[in-house]
Design an enzyme around this catalytic site. Structure first.
Site, short mmCIF file in Angstrom:
data_model
loop_
_atom_site.label_atom_id
_atom_site.label_comp_id
_atom_site.label_asym_id
_atom_site.label_seq_id
_atom_site.Cartn_x
_atom_site.Cartn_y
_atom_site.Cartn_z
CG ASN A 10 -1.71 1.26 1.38
OD1 ASN A 10 -1.84 2.02 0.42
ND2 ASN A 10 -2.26 1.49 2.56
CE LYS A 12 0.23 3.42 4.80
NZ LYS A 12 -0.04 3.51 6.19
CG HIS A 96 -6.01 1.74 5.02
ND1 HIS A 96 -5.55 2.66 5.93
CD2 HIS A 96 -4.99 0.87 4.82
CE1 HIS A 96 -4.30 2.36 6.26
NE2 HIS A 96 -3.94 1.26 5.61
CD GLU A 98 -3.02 5.39 6.75
OE1 GLU A 98 -2.97 5.50 5.51
OE2 GLU A 98 -2.08 4.91 7.43
CD GLU A 169 -3.99 -2.91 7.12
OE1 GLU A 169 -2.83 -3.10 6.73
OE2 GLU A 169 -4.61 -1.85 6.89
N GLY A 175 1.73 1.69 10.88
CA GLY A 175 2.68 2.80 10.81
C GLY A 175 3.35 3.13 12.13
CB SER A 215 4.48 -2.34 12.12
OG SER A 215 4.02 -1.03 12.41
C1 PEP Z 1 -1.05 -0.11 5.83
O1 PEP Z 1 -0.95 1.00 5.32
O2 PEP Z 1 -2.02 -0.81 5.56
C2 PEP Z 1 0.00 -0.56 6.74
C3 PEP Z 1 -0.15 -1.72 7.31
O3 PEP Z 1 1.06 0.29 6.96
P1 PEP Z 1 2.44 -0.09 7.71
O4 PEP Z 1 2.94 -1.39 7.11
O5 PEP Z 1 3.35 1.05 7.41
O6 PEP Z 1 2.13 -0.25 9.15
#
Ligand code: PEP
Length: 259
Positions: A10, A12, A96, A98, A169, A175, A215
């Protein structure tokens, strides 16, 4: 039917066209003809077309990070699923955290998007997960249950069979560098698979891939991939460099498909 692992990046809101095309060229060389792992990249809208063109002839699949549920209309700044398909996207991330937290997307809105994506055969990766507060209050299962029930309400077995991925998630892991332990993730994934069994059927529970995000990097993915219900990863930060991302693909390859 076997569950081939998926490693989905992803991106972003990162990368110019030049950077994106260079990434795809580098990754395509590393991947070669290998298709033991499904490699997905969710790129910004402007990069869908150039990335799809660069990825031709490789097993890299390009998708989007969001869409609107309407077919078309006066929705300034939004993009319809049919437009994503037209640009070359094969999948779309929906729900997601976010989008939920920053842009206040509700389960009801995400449900409409999931319905539209399924109708268009634009493979949805539906993201669900609890906040830290909810985990500490032992609400993880009830939050997942609510998100699954509301976002997949009325979906038919035919529509989701081979056409849905769920991404667990946990919000506190995205993040932050604070990855869930393999045991925590496995428990959540098992809960989701049981939910699919109870609300759809055994085939759906066995076929739908449930991937973990939060992460994930090349150092912590091995432990996660050893769990039978974890079918891959949704990767944010560690998907921005082709060599680092490929290391995660290699780990998923060791895990192989679950039959
Ligand atoms: C994500 O954006 O779905 C995500 C899991 O980000 P990160 O791997 O940076 O935690």
């Amino acid at each position: 039917m076997s569950r081939r692992p998926i490693v989905a990046g992803n991106w972003k809101m990162y990368k110019t066209t030049t950077e994106a095309v260079a990434f795809i060229d580098e990754l395509a060389k590393l991947v070669g003809k290998d298709d033991d792992v499904a490699i997905y990249l969710a790129v910004p809208f402007t990069l869908i077309k150039p990335c799809s063109e660069s990825a031709k002839g490789s097993s890299i699949v390009i998708g989007a990070q969001n869409m609107h549920d309407a077919t078309e209309g006066a929705f300034t700044g939004e993009v319809a699923g049919s437009m994503l398909l037209d640009a070359g996207a094969k999948f779309v991330i929906l729900g997601h955290s976010e989008r939920r937290n920053i842009f206040k997307e509700t389960n009801a809105f995400i449900h409409k998007k999931v319905q539209r994506a399924l109708e268009l055969k634009l493979h949805p990766i539906l993201c669900i997960g609890e906040t830290l507060e909810e985990r500490n209050d032992e609400q993880t299962h009830s939050v997942l249950q609510e998100q699954l029930s509301e976002c997949l309400k009325g979906a038919s077995v035919d529509a989701i069979n081979n056409n849905l991925t769920i991404a667990y998630e946990p919000v506190w892991a995205i993040g932050t560098g604070q990855v869930a332990t393999p045991e925590m993730a496995d428990d959540a994934h098992r809960f989701c698979r049981d939910w699919l069994r109870q609300n759809f059927n055994e085939d759906i529970a066995q076929n739908v891939r449930i991937i973990y995000g939060g992460s994930v990097n090349s150092s912590n993915c091995n432990g996660l991939f050893q769990k039978g219900d974890i079918d891959g990863a949704l990767v944010g930060g560690a998907s921005l460099q082709a060599d680092k991302f490929y290391q995660i693909v290699e780990s998923a390859k060791q895990r192989g498909s679950v039959v």
